[in-house]
Design an enzyme around this catalytic site. Structure first.
Site, PDB file in Angstrom:
ATOM      1  N   HIS A  29      30.055  22.082   8.849  1.00 41.11           N
ATOM      2  CA  HIS A  29      30.736  23.259   8.312  1.00 41.11           C
ATOM      3  C   HIS A  29      30.064  24.530   8.819  1.00 41.11           C
ATOM      4  CE1 HIS A  29      32.272  20.504   4.923  1.00 41.11           C
ATOM      5  NE2 HIS A  29      33.279  20.771   5.726  1.00 41.11           N
ATOM      6  N   GLU A  60      38.796  18.009  10.392  1.00 42.79           N
ATOM      7  CA  GLU A  60      38.168  16.691  10.246  1.00 42.79           C
ATOM      8  C   GLU A  60      37.809  16.081  11.599  1.00 42.79           C
ATOM      9  OE1 GLU A  60      37.061  15.906   7.498  1.00 42.79           O
ATOM     10  OE2 GLU A  60      38.248  17.178   6.180  1.00 42.79           O
ATOM     11  N   ASP A  62      23.981  24.974  11.003  1.00 41.56           N
ATOM     12  CA  ASP A  62      25.126  24.162  11.440  1.00 41.56           C
ATOM     13  C   ASP A  62      24.903  23.659  12.875  1.00 41.56           C
ATOM     14  OD1 ASP A  62      25.626  26.376  13.050  1.00 41.56           O
ATOM     15  OD2 ASP A  62      27.759  26.494  12.532  1.00 41.56           O
ATOM     16  N   THR A 110      27.646  30.659  15.930  1.00 44.81           N
ATOM     17  CA  THR A 110      28.369  30.830  14.673  1.00 44.81           C
ATOM     18  C   THR A 110      27.446  31.518  13.683  1.00 44.81           C
ATOM     19  OG1 THR A 110      27.673  28.597  14.046  1.00 44.81           O
ATOM     20  CG2 THR A 110      29.857  28.822  15.007  1.00 44.81           C
ATOM     21  N   TRP A 124      29.074  27.156   7.487  1.00 41.41           N
ATOM     22  CA  TRP A 124      27.956  27.700   6.718  1.00 41.41           C
ATOM     23  C   TRP A 124      26.776  26.728   6.668  1.00 41.41           C
ATOM     24  CZ3 TRP A 124      32.340  25.542   4.772  1.00 41.41           C
ATOM     25  CH2 TRP A 124      32.208  24.541   3.820  1.00 41.41           C
ATOM     26  N   HIS A 148      34.540  17.363  12.562  1.00 40.76           N
ATOM     27  CA  HIS A 148      33.429  16.562  12.001  1.00 40.76           C
ATOM     28  C   HIS A 148      33.244  15.274  12.794  1.00 40.76           C
ATOM     29  CE1 HIS A 148      32.663  19.037   8.524  1.00 40.76           C
ATOM     30  NE2 HIS A 148      33.792  18.760   7.906  1.00 40.76           N
ATOM     31  N   LEU A 200      41.626  16.960   0.604  1.00 45.09           N
ATOM     32  CA  LEU A 200      42.540  16.988   1.735  1.00 45.09           C
ATOM     33  C   LEU A 200      42.211  15.897   2.746  1.00 45.09           C
ATOM     34  CD1 LEU A 200      42.905  19.777   0.377  1.00 45.09           C
ATOM     35  CD2 LEU A 200      43.203  20.760   2.671  1.00 45.09           C
ATOM     36  N   GLY A 201      40.927  15.699   2.994  1.00 45.37           N
ATOM     37  CA  GLY A 201      40.553  14.716   3.993  1.00 45.37           C
ATOM     38  C   GLY A 201      39.050  14.561   4.091  1.00 45.37           C
TER      39      GLY A 201
END
Ligand SMILES: [Zn+2]
Length: 351
Positions: A273, A264, A284, A289, A275, A267, A223-224
């Site tokens: 991510h 994205e 992370d 989270t 996890w 990022h 996807l990207g």
């Protein structure tokens, strides 16, 4: 694939990663933090098993760039150290990998105000469908603004366990310009060649002050991908395939609500991510989270339990479908905004 797993030690004042148990007796906790900024290629292979679902190649690209660019890791370490100092006043309960349950998020008054990022969109097309409309591009800018300002219409779906953590990142996006280029290339892959006019792509424009997004067919079901802060200016930005860009026009379900760009750009603003791209103890670098041992796909029901806590599956940095992700956390907000503080990797965008 060569394993690229690089652990380094960076002096900090406060934080302690959860996977450093064997070092605790050797190094004073308040002085050292293990910062594992590298990529475990074995984990990437494990994640790649689910090829019919969301595929983001940012970590694969990071692994390649760390191999190709000897100075990048040190730059990332410096960014990490600055981020930890920035986050210290309000996030001081240890950012142990998401997961240690610690850290009441206490938003940092950073005095940066609303950060407005101007965006260049480079449409590189081989078919007329890929030459997406201005309306489709504008729909993507609108999604970014809603998601980063927490004005997205699905914010009310956040379960009560996490609703208090959902952040208005106070980051906005404004379209600065669109370039369009016809190409004979049918799929570009992830080697950054679309970022060079000499390769038939489009050169980056003002990366110190502008977010560049290349919209072109990546291929391979990807996807990207984004480049993390610390990489080369000539390749700085985000790449997204046209059918996953925006929320109208040439879009493909279930990734048709513009959330690939939200992920994205996360990022691009230094988020990992949810996890941590590893098992439960992999970090992370955000405290609020919860730990997880891998991505979630599709549209998970709540609660989804991993690593003895409920996954924040609805976070933009998971791998769920567009309709099932609708929040950044306060800790992620702090991490992103650290880039814009004086001396931060993206401070040129506010100065
Ligand atoms: Zn990703």
């Amino acid at each position: 694939m060569k394993k690229v797993l690089i652990a380094t030690f960076v002096a900090t004042f406060l934080f302690w990663s959860c996977d450093t148990d064997n070092l605790e007796n050797q190094i004073p906790q308040e002085e050292q933090q293990r910062v594992d900024l590298g990529v475990d290629a074995g984990e990437l292979d494990r994640m790649a098993e689910n090829t019919t679902s969301r595929q983001c190649h940012s970590m694969n690209v990071l692994a390649r760039q760390l191999q190709e660019n000897p100075g990048m890791l040190q730059r990332m370490e410096e960014i990490e150290a600055r981020t930890n100092i920035f986050a210290k006043p309000g996030n001081g309960n240890g950012n142990g990998g998401g997961g240690n349950g610690g850290g009441d998020p206490d938003p940092v008054p950073d005095n940066l105000g609303t950060i407005v990022i101007p965006v260049y969109v480079h449409v590189i097309y081989n078919t007329s469908q890929q030459n997406i409309s201005d309306a489709q591009i504008n729909s993507q800018i609108a999604v970014l603004n809603n998601d980063f300002r927490k004005t997205n219409s699905d914010v009310n779906q956040i379960p009560s366990e996490f609703s208090g953590l959902a952040a208005d990142s106070e980051v906005e996006f404004v379209l600065a310009g669109i370039t369009r280029k016809n190409t004979a290339t049918t799929s570009w892959g992830t080697n950054d060649s679309m970022k060079y006019t000499s390769n038939g792509g489009v050169d980056v424009v003002s990366p110190n002050t502008h977010l560049n997004i290349w919209v072109c067919n990546i291929g391979g079901g990807i996807l990207g991908y984004a480049q993390f802060p610390g990489g080369s200016a000539t390749t700085d930005g985000v790449v997204i395939s046209p059918q996953y860009f925006g929320s109208q026009g040439y879009v493909s379900a279930p990734f048709d609500e513009g959330r690939t760009a939200t992920h994205e750009v996360g990022h691009y603003l230094n988020l990992r991510h949810i996890w941590g791209d590893g098992r439960c103890r992999k970090d992370d670098f955000v405290s609020d989270t919860p730990s997880s041992d891998g991505p979630n796909y599709g549209c998970p029901s709540y609660p989804t339990v991993n690593c003895r806590s409920n996954d924040m599956t609805m976070n933009y940095m998971d791998y769920v479908d567009d309709a099932c992700m609708y929040m950044f956390s306060e800790g992620q907000k702090t991490r992103m905004r650290a880039l814009f503080a004086d001396g931060g990797a993206r401070d040129g965008m506010v100065n």
